[in-house]
Structure formats: structure tokens, C-alpha cells
Motif scaffolding. Structure first.
Motif, PDB file in Angstrom:
ATOM      1  N   ARG A  87      -0.488   2.235  -2.533  1.00  0.00           N
ATOM      2  CA  ARG A  87      -1.020   0.965  -3.035  1.00  0.00           C
ATOM      3  C   ARG A  87      -1.090  -0.061  -1.904  1.00  0.00           C
ATOM      4  O   ARG A  87      -2.078  -0.786  -1.770  1.00  0.00           O
ATOM      5  N   TYR A  88      -0.055  -0.113  -1.079  1.00  0.00           N
ATOM      6  CA  TYR A  88      -0.014  -1.025   0.066  1.00  0.00           C
ATOM      7  C   TYR A  88      -1.181  -0.743   1.009  1.00  0.00           C
ATOM      8  O   TYR A  88      -1.896  -1.653   1.420  1.00  0.00           O
ATOM      9  N   CYS A  89      -1.415   0.504   1.309  1.00  0.00           N
ATOM     10  CA  CYS A  89      -2.514   0.878   2.214  1.00  0.00           C
ATOM     11  C   CYS A  89      -3.876   0.524   1.623  1.00  0.00           C
ATOM     12  O   CYS A  89      -4.757   0.052   2.343  1.00  0.00           O
ATOM     13  N   GLU A  90      -4.035   0.721   0.341  1.00  0.00           N
ATOM     14  CA  GLU A  90      -5.307   0.368  -0.305  1.00  0.00           C
ATOM     15  C   GLU A  90      -5.558  -1.138  -0.213  1.00  0.00           C
ATOM     16  O   GLU A  90      -6.681  -1.575   0.038  1.00  0.00           O
ATOM     17  N   LYS A  91      -4.514  -1.922  -0.416  1.00  0.00           N
ATOM     18  CA  LYS A  91      -4.667  -3.386  -0.302  1.00  0.00           C
ATOM     19  C   LYS A  91      -4.972  -3.793   1.128  1.00  0.00           C
ATOM     20  O   LYS A  91      -5.764  -4.714   1.360  1.00  0.00           O
ATOM     21  N   LEU A  92      -4.352  -3.118   2.096  1.00  0.00           N
ATOM     22  CA  LEU A  92      -4.652  -3.423   3.499  1.00  0.00           C
ATOM     23  C   LEU A  92      -6.119  -3.120   3.809  1.00  0.00           C
ATOM     24  O   LEU A  92      -6.780  -3.866   4.525  1.00  0.00           O
ATOM     25  N   LYS A  93      -6.630  -2.020   3.267  1.00  0.00           N
ATOM     26  CA  LYS A  93      -8.021  -1.636   3.518  1.00  0.00           C
ATOM     27  C   LYS A  93      -9.004  -2.659   2.967  1.00  0.00           C
ATOM     28  O   LYS A  93     -10.120  -2.786   3.459  1.00  0.00           O
ATOM     29  N   ASP A  94      -8.592  -3.421   1.962  1.00  0.00           N
ATOM     30  CA  ASP A  94      -9.464  -4.426   1.355  1.00  0.00           C
ATOM     31  C   ASP A  94      -9.529  -5.728   2.157  1.00  0.00           C
ATOM     32  O   ASP A  94     -10.376  -6.581   1.866  1.00  0.00           O
ATOM     33  N   LEU A  95      -8.633  -5.891   3.142  1.00  0.00           N
ATOM     34  CA  LEU A  95      -8.634  -7.133   3.929  1.00  0.00           C
ATOM     35  C   LEU A  95      -9.905  -7.260   4.764  1.00  0.00           C
ATOM     36  O   LEU A  95     -10.352  -6.298   5.367  1.00  0.00           O
ATOM     37  N   THR A  96     -10.436  -8.463   4.777  1.00  0.00           N
ATOM     38  CA  THR A  96     -11.601  -8.751   5.621  1.00  0.00           C
ATOM     39  C   THR A  96     -11.397 -10.063   6.349  1.00  0.00           C
ATOM     40  O   THR A  96     -10.550 -10.833   6.032  1.00  0.00           O
ATOM     41  N   CYS A 150      -2.013   3.333   8.441  1.00  0.00           N
ATOM     42  CA  CYS A 150      -2.876   2.357   7.762  1.00  0.00           C
ATOM     43  C   CYS A 150      -2.606   0.949   8.274  1.00  0.00           C
ATOM     44  O   CYS A 150      -3.529   0.139   8.371  1.00  0.00           O
ATOM     45  N   THR A 151      -1.369   0.665   8.641  1.00  0.00           N
ATOM     46  CA  THR A 151      -1.042  -0.648   9.205  1.00  0.00           C
ATOM     47  C   THR A 151      -1.721  -0.813  10.557  1.00  0.00           C
ATOM     48  O   THR A 151      -2.347  -1.842  10.835  1.00  0.00           O
ATOM     49  N   LYS A 152      -1.631   0.205  11.388  1.00  0.00           N
ATOM     50  CA  LYS A 152      -2.245   0.152  12.721  1.00  0.00           C
ATOM     51  C   LYS A 152      -3.757   0.050  12.623  1.00  0.00           C
ATOM     52  O   LYS A 152      -4.388  -0.735  13.336  1.00  0.00           O
ATOM     53  N   GLU A 153      -4.357   0.835  11.749  1.00  0.00           N
ATOM     54  CA  GLU A 153      -5.814   0.801  11.574  1.00  0.00           C
ATOM     55  C   GLU A 153      -6.273  -0.564  11.073  1.00  0.00           C
ATOM     56  O   GLU A 153      -7.286  -1.094  11.536  1.00  0.00           O
ATOM     57  N   THR A 154      -5.534  -1.132  10.134  1.00  0.00           N
ATOM     58  CA  THR A 154      -5.893  -2.439   9.597  1.00  0.00           C
ATOM     59  C   THR A 154      -5.782  -3.510  10.671  1.00  0.00           C
ATOM     60  O   THR A 154      -6.678  -4.352  10.816  1.00  0.00           O
ATOM     61  N   TYR A 155      -4.703  -3.490  11.429  1.00  0.00           N
ATOM     62  CA  TYR A 155      -4.511  -4.465  12.503  1.00  0.00           C
ATOM     63  C   TYR A 155      -5.668  -4.389  13.500  1.00  0.00           C
ATOM     64  O   TYR A 155      -6.275  -5.410  13.832  1.00  0.00           O
TER      65      TYR A 155
END
Length: 75
Positions: free
Chosen positions: A66-75, A22-27
Motif C-alpha cells: 500500500r505504501y509503494c502504491e501511494k508513493l507511485k501516485d506522487l507527482t 519503491c522508495t528509491k524509484e520514487t525519490y
């Protein structure tokens, strides 16, 4: 500013280690949206700090979901 670098180091470690998809995908998503490397990591670091505050306040373990869900919300 010294502590800010430590949070960025955590993000860097997550990007370089296996098991943090999830970190890599968000980045990658933030880079595609036009953020610079530093900007993307700073945004992600803010989420990390929020999660750490929740951990300390509630005396609980790191919540990866929870951390991954918050990362997914970043825009």
C-alpha cells in the motif's frame, strides 16, 4: 518540527538501505520532475505519515504494498 525530522530520517534510511526499491524509484522520479532533495523527501514523508496513521487506527502492521502504491501516485 522535531517530529518532521524523524520522518525525513526514515525516508533517508529507506534510501540508504537495500530492499526499498519503491522508495528509491520514487525519490529519483521526483528529482527528475524538478523537486529539490528536501521537497521530494517531504512529499514522501507525507505518504509515510498517512500510512502510519492507518496502521495505528486499524492496529495493523506496516503495509509495504500500500505504501509503494501511494508513493507511485506522487507527482
Amino acid at each position: 518540527m522535531k517530529n518532521g525530522y524523524k520522518v525525513i530520517e526514515i525516508i533517508d534510511n529507506q534510501l540508504n538501505e537495500n530492499g526499498h526499491e519503491c522508495t528509491k524509484e520514487t525519490y529519483e522520479r521526483l528529482i527528475e520532475l524538478g523537486y529539490s532533495d528536501v521537497q521530494a523527501k517531504q512529499k514522501m514523508g507525507q505518504v509515510m505519515v498517512q500510512e502510519m496513521k492507518v496502521m495505528l487506527k486499524n492496529e495493523e502492521a506496516f503495509n509495504e504494498d500500500r505504501y509503494c502504491e501511494k508513493l507511485k501516485d506522487l507527482t
